[in-house]
Write a protein that holds these residues in place. Structure first.
Motif, short mmCIF file in Angstrom:
data_model
loop_
_atom_site.label_atom_id
_atom_site.label_comp_id
_atom_site.label_asym_id
_atom_site.label_seq_id
_atom_site.Cartn_x
_atom_site.Cartn_y
_atom_site.Cartn_z
N ASP A 196 -3.38 -0.57 -4.17
CA ASP A 196 -3.17 -1.24 -2.89
C ASP A 196 -3.41 -0.27 -1.75
O ASP A 196 -3.96 -0.62 -0.71
N PHE A 197 -3.00 0.97 -1.97
CA PHE A 197 -3.16 1.99 -0.96
C PHE A 197 -4.64 2.21 -0.66
O PHE A 197 -5.08 2.22 0.49
N GLN B 203 5.93 1.63 4.84
CA GLN B 203 6.80 2.30 3.88
C GLN B 203 8.17 1.66 3.86
O GLN B 203 8.76 1.41 4.91
N VAL B 204 8.67 1.39 2.69
CA VAL B 204 10.02 0.83 2.59
C VAL B 204 10.91 1.58 1.60
O VAL B 204 12.08 1.28 1.47
N PRO C 214 0.80 -1.22 0.00
CA PRO C 214 0.00 0.00 0.00
C PRO C 214 0.84 1.28 0.00
O PRO C 214 0.41 2.28 -0.55
N ALA C 215 2.00 1.21 0.59
CA ALA C 215 2.80 2.43 0.66
C ALA C 215 3.30 2.85 -0.71
O ALA C 215 3.64 4.01 -0.91
N ASN D 4 0.88 8.16 4.76
CA ASN D 4 -0.46 7.76 5.18
C ASN D 4 -1.54 8.51 4.41
O ASN D 4 -2.73 8.23 4.56
N LYS D 5 -1.10 9.50 3.66
CA LYS D 5 -2.08 10.24 2.86
C LYS D 5 -1.97 9.90 1.39
O LYS D 5 -2.94 9.97 0.65
#
Length: 1253
Positions: free
Chosen positions: A718-719, A731-732, A712-713, A742-743
RNA sequence: GCCCGAGUGGUGGAAUGGUAGACACGCAGGACUUAAAAUCCUGUGACCUUUAUCGGUUGUGCGGGUUCAAGUCCCGCCUCGGGUACCA
C-alpha cells in the motif's frame, strides 16, 4: 578360480531373476504369524518420453533400503510401484506427432519398467497400477461421483451424502447454511423450486461442483494454459497472446477442509518445513470483513490525486434530536414518515426541511447510503407497533419465504421486502393519507425495479393481523420465485438482527474536520425537523417534474471547483430536463456503463446510487483509521459499475492491460506499480471521510474479497502504491523513535494506536479486537477467518485425462450411473480443441449419454462433459488402490484397507508440498468422512528427496570463425556457447572427446572446424548446473551406469552423494570410489589363491569392534534416513577389515546382511557362496552388542581459551579433579598458561577439556 | 514479490554447541609390472616459519551478537535451488 573377480552384470541378472521367480517381495494382505504390516510408498512416477534419469531412482533407492531393512527386522512389507500415466507431455507429443498418447505412454512405461528392473528394487509388481488404465480410472471416476454426491455439513464438520442436505432443505430450508450466491429460502420454497433451481442450489454445496474460475485462455490455441506455459503474456508454444478469462470449471471444494488440513498436520511425522509450506498455503488468517459503502455521487473534485476529504460543513450537531414517543414506547409511523423515504420531504410547507436539505446537499451527499442504512437500523430497533406485529409473523421464513425489514431499495427504505419473490410490503401510517401521490411514485419506481408493492394500514395490521398475513401469503404464492444475484453483503447489513445500543459508537472527528457520524444521524432522523440530512427534497422536485435525478450523472467534468460537492439539484435538473426518466438506476447504467447496461441482473435493478458496497477483508482492523484509499482487483465485479464516465476509458484500458498479466507477474513485479483511479469514493464507516477507490493489479481477484483497504503507513505494498500515486499516508500506529513514516511504512504488529478515535492509546493487539467488536456492533462487517487456500480446479481442456462422468440434461449436470463406469476415454481424430473452441473431447462422435444405455452416438442422448480430470486426480488415491490393486468390484476391499491402514513411510519430492501432498490428504479425509477408509491421513512419515540436477556441457565457438575453443583458450574473443551432449565428453574431467563429437550426428556442422585445445592437448568444456532434461542434453541414464558399474554401485553411489533431502547436481565423479569399495568387499571373501574362503575362527576384539561399530551406525542411520553416512560407515568397516586381514565368518556374514538393503545383488551372491539358500532378503538383522565398543581409556582434546592445543589420555573412569591435575601438569598446557592465571576449568566428561586463562 | 530450503577444501560431502574437513573423488609421489590396467602405500584447506622436523596464523557465503567454546544458536544481508494454484 574364475569367480574371484566381482562380475556385477552376471550377478545382478541372476538375482533379479531369482527374486522374480521366487516372488521374494510379494506382500500378503493378512497377518502372517507375528509380522506387523509396514507400507513403504514411492512418489508416483510419470512415465516421460525421456525415460528414467538418474534423478528418479534417488528416492526409490532410499525407500527400497527401508523396505528391505524392515523385512530383515521382521515386518510384512508392502512396497508397490505403478504409473501416473495421464498427463500433458504425452498429449503435447501427440499433438506434435499425431501418435496416440496411449501408445506412447505404453512405450514409455515399458522402458521405465525395464530400467527399474535393472536397479534391483524390491517392488511387489503384482500390484502395479496405471492411472490411464480404465480398470483404474473406473474408480477415480467413482470417487469423483462420491464427491459430486456429497456436501460438507458444517454442523457435523464432515462430508455427507447430498441426500442429507436435500432432507434438510425439505424440513427447514436453507436455515443455518450459507447459501453462497443465492438467497436464503424456506422449506416450502424449496419444495416449490423447479428441478433447475434445485440443482443449481445443490451445486453450491456439492464437493465437486461447477463454478467460474479465472484461467489463462489462449484464443489462438483454443486452450487453457498453465502459468508456466505463459511467458510475458504470450503462450510459450507459438507465442500467441494469452488473457485471464473467467470460465466454467469443475472444482473440488477443498476449502471446506481447510481447517482440518491445517489441524491434522500435527499428527503426521513430516518435516517441519513441508508442514510450514502447507500451513502457509492454506493461509489461515483471522481478521474481519469491512463493508465500505460507495458514496452516491462520484466525488467531484475530479482529476488529480483522487483524494478528497469530507471537508464541507455538515452541521450535524445542529440537528435537534427528538426523543421517541415516550407514551407507548413505539415509534410512530408519522414520526418517520419523512425520514424513511425522501419523497416525503417534498413537503412544501416544510421550509425548514428544505433549507436544511440544501445545506445538507452541499455537505453530505456522500453520506446518503450510509445514512439510509443507519436510519434503517434505527427503525429496526425502534419499530412501530404495527411493524413489530407484522415482523413477528413473517420473520424466519414464517410464510415460507425470507423477508427482510427496513430494506434499502433504490433510495427508499421499504418496510418489508421478500427478495426471492420481489415483493414489498409497506405499512402506512396516517401521514400516508396525505401523500397518496408520492406513494404512487414510490410504488412505481419500485415496480420498475421489478417489485410488487402491497400496502397495509397500521390499524389493519394491529386489528386484523390474520387477514393481513394470509393476504401476504397469497401474494407470495402468486409470484414467481426470482433468483436475484444479490451480493449477500449488500443486504446482510439490513438483515442483521442484533439489538445494540449504538451510543457507544459516537465518534468525534479529529483535527476539526467534520465527521459524519452515522450513529448520531440515526437519532437525528427521529426529529422531523432535522432528519433530512441528504438530498431528497431536490430529488423529489425533479421527480415531480419528471426529471431524472441521477446523482451519478454528476460527472466531475461538469463541475467547477465551486460547485464541486453538489450533486446540486439545480445542475441535475437542467441537465436532465425533458428526459422523463424516473428510474434513476437504469439511467445510471445507460449513461455510465453502456457496455454493461444490458446485463440487467436483478442486482443492477436494485442498486441505488450509493447502493454498492465494497467488502474488504483485513487482518489489521486496528489501522482502519489509517485507510487512505481502497484498491480493487481489476477483475472485481464492481470496477466498471462504479467507474465514473471521465475515468472509464482509462479504467477500461487498465483492465485490458491487467488481463494480459499473469498472476505471477502481478505478484512478482513489485516495483512496477500500476493502477487507475475509478472516480468513485466510499465512505469511511467510522470517520465518514470519503475515500477514493482505485484499481490495482497488485490486488488479486481470487484472494479474500478481491478488494483491499489500503493503509500505506502500515503496509509495504500500500505504501509503494500510495507513494507512486501521491496518495496520503496516514500514520495511526506509533513507530519507534526516529522512524520516518514517509520513507518507510511501519508494518510490525506492535505499537500504540493514535489518531484513531476510540482506539487511541490501545496496543495493536487490543485495538484489533476492540475494532472487530465495534465493526460487528455497527453492522459494518463481521470478524471472520479467511483462508488463502482456494478451491481446486478439477477440469482441464485436454484430451489425455480421465473423462468426468457427468452429462447435461436441460443444462443441468447429472452424474453418469455407476453401472456405466468406467466412462472410457473416446477416440478423437486430433488431440486439439474443436474449431468452435471446445476441448478435444468435442471431436468424439460417440460422446452422448443415455441413462439406460450408457454412452451412445452423438444425437442419441445427452451431451457428456468435455473436459477431463487434472493430473492430480489419479494420484490422489493410488496409495489405497495398491492395498488391493486388482479388485474388480471395489476400489479396495475394506479388510485390506484396514490391514494396511495408511502409508508408514512415503518418499516424495518437496516440490509436491502444495499439490499432490495436499490433494491426497484432502481425498483421504473425504473418503474417511464417508466411511470408505479408516484413516484420516494418507502418509504417516515422509521423506522428501531433493532433486538431482544435471550438469550441462558447453563449448565455445568463436563468433564468425570456424573455430571451437577450449575453456581457457577463449581469452577476450567474442564467442557463443554451443550445448553438447554428455556422450561426447569425459564427464569426470570435463574433457571433450573430439573424435566422438566429429562423428556424432548432432554435430556434423562442426566436424571440419578447428578445435583449439589447451597446451596439454586437452579440450575442456564449460559446465553449468540446470534441471535434468532431454532438451538440455544433460540427461544421465541409469542404464549406462548399471552396465558399466552395476546396480549395486549405482544404488550406493546415489546414496553416497549426500543427504537425500538436498538438491544436487549429478556428477559421475566419485563413482569409482564406491565401485572400488564393492570390489574390496568381494575380495575379503577370497584368499590369496583366489579361492572363496571363510575362516570359522572366533573374531578378535578389534574385528568385533569394527563389526559392532558398523551395526550400530548403519542401524541408526537407516532409522534416521541418513544413508550417505552409512555408506561411509561401510567403507570404513571394509577398510578396517582389510587392514586386519579379517576373513572370519562371524564377522563377514553379519556384514552382508547389513549391506544387503544397499547392495542387494552382491550380498545375495556372497551369501549363497557362504552356503546359505533361499536368499538373504528375509534373514534376521544382526544384533548390536555394546560390550564390544567399551573402551578403558579416553583421549581428551585439551583447549586453552577454546583453541585445541594438546591431547591427554586418561582412564575412562577419571573424574574432573583427576583430569584437572593431569591437564595442568601437561607441558604444552603450561606453556600456553605461562604468566596467566587459571580462570575456569571446563570438563565435559567423555568429550573435551577447556582451560580458560 | 511471497513461502520453504541450502551455502564448509579443487569436487561430493562429515561434524548431539565441544579437536572443522570423517569417508570418497581428484591431484601429487611411491610400490608392484617389460608396460598398461587393477591393486597397495604416502601426502593433500590456505598462509607463514623451517633444510626437514617442531611450530604458528587463519579458515565453514557476508556483517554483527550470545557463549568457557559457534559450521551449529540469535539479528541483519547476499547468492543459489524448490513452490507460487492447468508440468508432474
Amino acid at each position: 578360480m574364475g569367480d574371484s573377480n566381482y562380475k556385477h552384470e552376471e550377478i545382478e541378472k541372476k538375482w533379479q531373476k531369482f527374486w522374480q521367480e521366487n516372488q521374494s517381495f510379494k506382500a500378503e494382505n493378512e497377518k502372517s504369524g507375528t509380522k506387523e504390516p509396514f507400507y513403504v510408498l514411492d512418489m508416483f512416477p510419470y512415465p516421460s518420453g525421456a525415460g528414467l534419469h538418474v534423478g528418479h531412482p534417488l528416492g526409490y533407492i532410499a525407500s527400497d533400503i527401508v523396505a528391505r531393512y524392515k523385512r530383515h527386522v521382521g515386518y510384512n512389507v508392502l512396497h508397490p510401484m505403478g504409473y501416473d500415466s495421464f498427463g500433458l507431455p504425452a498429449e503435447q507429443y501427440a499433438i506434435q506427432t499425431g501418435q496416440h498418447p496411449a501408445k506412447t505412454t505404453e512405450q514409455n512405461i515399458a522402458r521405465y519398467r525395464e530400467q527399474l528392473d535393472k536397479i534391483g528394487f524390491s517392488f511387489d509388481w503384482d500390484r502395479e497400477v496405471r492411472t490411464s488404465d480404465p480398470e483404474y480410472y473406473n474408480w477415480t471416476q467413482y470417487i469423483f461421483l462420491l464427491f459430486f454426491n456429497s456436501w460438507y455439513n458444517p454442523d457435523s464438520n464432515k462430508a455427507e451424502n447430498i441426500q442429507t442436505l436435500i432432507s434438510r432443505f425439505e424440513s427447514k430450508g436453507s436455515e443455518g447454511l450459507d447459501t453462497k450466491n443465492s438467497e436464503p429460502f424456506s422449506a416450502q420454497q424449496w419444495k416449490g423450486f423447479s428441478e433447475k433451481q434445485k440443482q443449481d442450489t445443490l451445486m453450491n454445496f456439492r464437493l465437486a461442483y461447477l463454478s467460474e474460475a479465472f484461467v489463462n485462455w489462449c484464443p489462438a490455441l483454443g486452450t487453457v494454459l498453465a502459468n508456466d506455459e505463459v511467458k510475458d503474456g504470450l503462450s510459450e508454444r507459438g507465442g500467441y497472446p494469452v488473457e485471464r478469462k473467467k470460465m466454467k470449471q469443475w472444482s473440488m471444494r477443498i476449502t471446506a477442509y481447510a481447517d482440518r488440513l491445517l489441524q491434522d498436520l500435527e499428527d503426521v511425522d513430516w518435516n517441519e518445513n513441508i508442514k510450514e509450506i502447507q500451513r502457509n498455503w492454506i493461509g489461515k488468517s483471522e481478521g474481519t470483513g469491512v463493508r465500505y459503502h460507495l458514496t452516491p455521487n462520484p466525488s467531484p473534485q475530479g482529476e488529480g490525486d483522487g483524494w478528497r476529504t469530507t471537508s464541507k460543513d455538515v452541521n450535524g450537531d445542529s440537528r435537534n434530536e427528538k426523543k421517541l414517543d415516550e407514551g407507548n414506547g413505539w415509534r410512530t409511523k408519522s414520526e418517520d414518515s419523512e425520514g424513511d423515504s425522501y419523497e416525503n420531504r417534498n413537503d412544501e410547507d416544510n421550509n425548514v426541511v428544505n433549507e436544511i436539505d440544501h445545506n445538507q446537499f452541499y455537505t453530505t451527499d456522500g453520506q446518503l447510503w450510509n445514512i439510509l442504512i443507519e436510519k434503517a437500523k434505527s427503525m429496526r430497533t425502534n419499530p412501530t407497533k404495527a411493524e413489530w406485529i407484522l415482523w413477528q409473523n413473517i420473520r424466519n421464513c414464517a410464510l415460507g419465504h425470507k423477508f427482510r425489514r427496513q430494506h434499502i431499495i433504490d433510495r427508499f427504505i421499504v418496510d418489508f421486502a421478500c427478495l426471492s419473490k420481489m415483493l414489498v410490503v409497506e405499512v402506512d401510517g396516517d401521514i400516508h393519507d396525505l401523500q397518496k401521490e408520492e406513494d404512487e411514485i414510490r410504488s412505481s419506481i419500485l415496480s420498475k425495479h421489478g417489485f410488487k408493492v402491497i400496502r397495509f394500514r397500521n390499524e389493519e395490521i394491529i386489528n386484523q393481523t390474520n387477514k393481513v398475513i394470509s393476504q401476504i401469503k397469497q401474494e407470495l404464492e402468486s409470484l414467481p420465485t426470482s433468483y436475484p444475484n444479490i451480493q449477500s453483503h449488500n443486504t446482510r447489513i439490513i438483515v442483521s438482527e442484533k439489538k445494540e445500543n449504538y451510543s457507544k459508537n459516537e465518534i468525534n472527528s479529529e483535527k476539526g474536520e467534520q465527521n459524519i457520524n452515522p450513529i448520531k444521524t440515526d437519532n437525528s432522523y427521529t426529529s422531523p425537523n432535522t432528519q433530512d440530512s441528504s438530498s431528497p427534497t431536490n430529488e423529489i422536485n425533479s421527480e415531480k417534474g419528471g426529471q431524472n435525478i441521477n446523482p451519478l450523472k454528476t460527472d466531475n467534468s461538469h463541475l467547477t471547483p465551486n460547485t464541486q460537492d453538489s450533486s446540486s439539484p439545480t445542475n441535475e435538473i437542467n441537465l436532465e430536463k425533458g428526459e422523463q426518466n424516473i428510474n434513476p438506476i437504469k439511467s445510471d447504467n445507460s449513461h455510465l456503463t453502456p457496455k454493461t447496461q444490458d446485463s440487467s441482473s436483478p442486482l443492477s435493478l436494485r442498486r441505488g446510487a450509493g447502493g454498492e458496497v465494497i467488502e474488504v477483508f483485513t487482518t489489521r482492523p486496528d489501522t482502519l483509521f489509517g485507510v487512505s484509499y481502497l484498491t480493487l482487483a481489476p477483475e472485481h465485479d464492481l470496477v466498471l459499475k462504479i467507474t465514473t464516465p471521465d475515468r472509464r476509458s482509462k479504467v477500461e484500458a487498465y483492465i485490458e492491460y491487467a488481463k494480459s498479466r499473469s498472476e505471477r507477474d502481478r505478484q512478482t513485479e513489485v516495483k512496477k506499480i500500476t493502477g487507475e483511479f475509478t472516480g468513485a469514493y466510499v465512505t469511511h464507516p467510522f470517520s465518514g471521510e470519503e475515500i477514493p477507490v482505485w484499481v490495482g493489479e497488485y490486488v488479486l481477484a481470487g484472494y479474500g474479497t478481491g478488494a483491499v483497504m489500503a493503509v500505506p503507513a502500515h503496509d509495504e505494498r500500500d505504501f509503494a502504491f500510495a507513494k507512486h500515486f501521491g496518495l496520503p499516508i496516514k500514520q495511526v500506529i506509533e513507530a519507534p523513535e526516529g522512524w520516518d513514516i514517509n520513507k518507510e511504512p511501519w508494518c510490525e504488529k506492535q505499537g500504540k494506536v493514535f489518531n484513531s478515535d476510540f482506539l487511541n492509546g490501545l496496543e495493536v493487539k487490543e485495538a484489533i479486537s476492540r475494532m472487530i467488536e465495534e465493526i460487528e456492533a455497527s453492522y459494518i462487517g463481521e470478524g471472520k477467518t479467511n483462508y488463502r487456500l482456494r478451491d481446486a480446479v478439477f477440469g482441464r481442456q485436454r484430451y489425455w485425462g480421465e473423462p468426468i462422468p457427468v452429462y447435461y440434461k436441460d443444462g443441468i449436470a447429472y452424474p453418469v450411473a455407476e453401472k456405466h463406469l468406467p466412462l472410457i476415454l473416446p477416440e478423437v481424430d486430433k488431440f486439439l480443441p474443436t474449431e468452435s473452441g471446445e476441448p478435444p473431447l468435442g471431436r468424439a462422435g460417440n460422446w452422448n449419454y443415455n441413462p439406460d444405455k450408457g454412452v451412445v452416438a452423438n444425437g442419441d442422448g445427452y451431451p457428456l462433459e468435455l473436459t477431463t480430470m487434472p493430473g492430480w486426480a489419479g494420484s490422489s488415491w493410488y496409495f489405497f488402490r495398491y492395498m488391493d490393486a486388482k479388485n474388480p468390484t471395489e476400489f479396495a476391499d475394506r479388510n485390506a484397507l484396514d490391514y494396511w491402514k495408511n502409508v508408514d513411510f512415503y518418499v516424495g519430492g518437496a516440490e509436491h508440498a502444495t499439490g499432490h501432498l495436499l490433494y491426497s490428504r484432502f481425498w483421504t479425509k473425504f473418503l474417511f468422512d464417508i466411511g470408505l477408509v479408516g484413516v484420516k491421513e494418507p502418509f504417516k512419515k515422509m521423506l522428501n528427496q531433493g532433486m538431482i540436477l544435471g550438469e550441462s556441457a558447453f563449448i565455445y565457438r568463436a563468433d564468425g570463425e570456424n573455430k571451437l575453443l577450449s575453456k581457457n583458450q577463449v581469452h577476450n574473443k567474442k564467442t557463443h556457447l554451443i550445448r553438447v551432449d554428455l556422450s561426447v565428453i569425459d564427464d569426470a574431467h570435463n574433457e571433450l572427446n573430439i573424435e566422438k563429437i566429429k562423428k556424432h550426428p548432432l554435430y556434423q556442422d562442426y566436424k571440419d572446424f578447428e578445435f583449439v585445445t589447451e597446451s596439454n592437448g586437452k579440450f575442456i568444456v564449460e559446465r553449468e548446473v540446470e534441471k535434468m532434461s532431454k532438451s538440455k542434453y544433460n540427461v544421465v541414464n541409469p542404464d549406462d551406469i548399471c552396465h558399466e558399474y552395476g546396480a549395486d554401485t549405482l544404488r550406493m553411489y546415489e546414496m553416497f552423494l549426500g543427504p537425500i533431502e538436498d538438491a544436487k547436481p549429478w556428477s559421475t565423479k566419485g563413482i569409482e570410489g564406491v565401485y572400488k569399495f564393492l570390489r574390496k568387499l568381494w575380495r575379503l571373501f577370497y584368499n590369496e589363491q583366489e579361492e572363496f574362503y571363510l575362516s570359522e575362527e572366533k573374531p578378535n576384539e578389534k574385528e568385533f569392534k569394527t563389526l559392532h561399530k558398523t551395526i550400530k551406525k548403519v542401524t541408526s542411520d537407516i532409522e534416521s534416513l541418513s544413508f550417505n553416512t552409512s555408506v561411509s560407515a561401510f567403507m570404513i568397516c571394509v577398510n578396517e577389515l582389510q587392514e586386519l586381514k579379517c576373513n572370519k565368518r562371524q564377522v563377514l556374514e553379519p556384514l552382508l546382511i547389513l549391506l544387503s538393503p544397499f547392495a542387494p545383488h552382491i550380498c545375495e551372491e556372497l551369501w549363497e557362496k557362504c552356503r546359505h539358500h533361499g536368499g538373504i532378503s528375509k534373514v534376521t538383522w544382526p544384533e548390536f552388542k555394546e560390550e564390544y565398543l567399551t573402551e578403558s581409556n579416553i583421549t581428551y582434546p585439551i583447549s586453552v581459551n577454546g583453541k585445541t592445543r594438546a591431547q591427554i589420555t586418561v582412564p575412562a573412569t577419571a573424574g574432573k579433579d583427576e583430569v584437572e591435575k593431569l591437564v595442568l601438569a601437561n607441558e604444552i598446557v603450561q606453556k600456553w598458561m605461562e604468566g596467566k592465571t587459571l580462570k575456569k576449568f571446563i570438563f565435559v566428561p567423555g568429550k573435551i577439556v577447556n582451560v580458560v586463562v
